[in-house]
Scaffold this motif. Structure first.
Motif: not given
Length: 186
Positions: A45-49, A86, A111, A114-115, A118, A122
């Motif tokens: 998974h390539n997303q914040v947890l 991340m 959110q 978090i965005d 991310e 990246g």
């Protein structure tokens, strides 16, 4: 604002703790054995947890295999002492992990935050990869320079041997010609 931050980066197949602020029990070994289920999750998974979101998701899941799997991930997450993970993924490969602790005011990550994390993650993974590639390139340039210096030494030696050979051969050829000239002049 956060109190605790950790950064793990990949070096081949191993991950090492590059920086940490807070997160007292965090060390290099945690990625080797202590967080197997979270590790597998991050690779895919390539997303914040976010820990709290994971706990809420587990609470809402019906009993079953998925719930048990997420509980194991949650237990691993707890070992990290962080509120957010991340994964730094580039070209489908996990290149690093950023860990963030609770926010100073103990509110949840929204959110928008978090965005932003991310996006920054990246950019960070690209910067880390560029630094790694540059370091590799520097090493290769040093290696090639060393090879060129060695080749130049060999070439210089060959040129010296050739010059000696030509000098001796020239001398040897001139000696008989001088004798013949001397005989002809008599």
């Amino acid at each position: 604002n956060v109190d605790d931050v950790g950064l793990f980066l990949a070096h081949g197949k191993k991950f090492s703790l590059e920086q940490k602020l807070g997160l007292a029990r965090l060390n290099d070994n945690i990625f080797k054995k202590d967080i197997f289920y979270l590790w597998k999750y991050l690779i895919g998974h390539n997303q914040v947890l976010v820990y709290e979101e994971l706990r809420l998701e587990i609470r809402d899941l019906p009993l079953g295999e998925k719930k048990e799997k997420y509980k194991k991930i949650s237990n691993d997450f707890k070992k990290l002492q962080s509120a957010l993970v991340m994964p730094l993924v580039l070209n489908g490969r996990l290149r690093g992990v950023i860990l963030l602790g609770d926010k100073v005011n103990h509110s949840a990550y929204n959110q928008e935050e978090i965005d932003l994390i991310e996006i920054l993650g990246g950019q960070a993974v690209i910067a880390f990869e560029n630094a790694r590639l540059y370091a590799n390139m520097e090493g290769e340039v040093k290696e090639r320079t060393k090879e060129v210096v060695e080749a130049n030494k060999k070439l210089s030696e060959l040129l010296r041997v050739r010059s000696e050979f030509l000098s001796v051969a020239s001398h040897q050829l001139r000696t008989p010609v001088s004798i013949v000239r001397g005989m002809l002049s008599m």
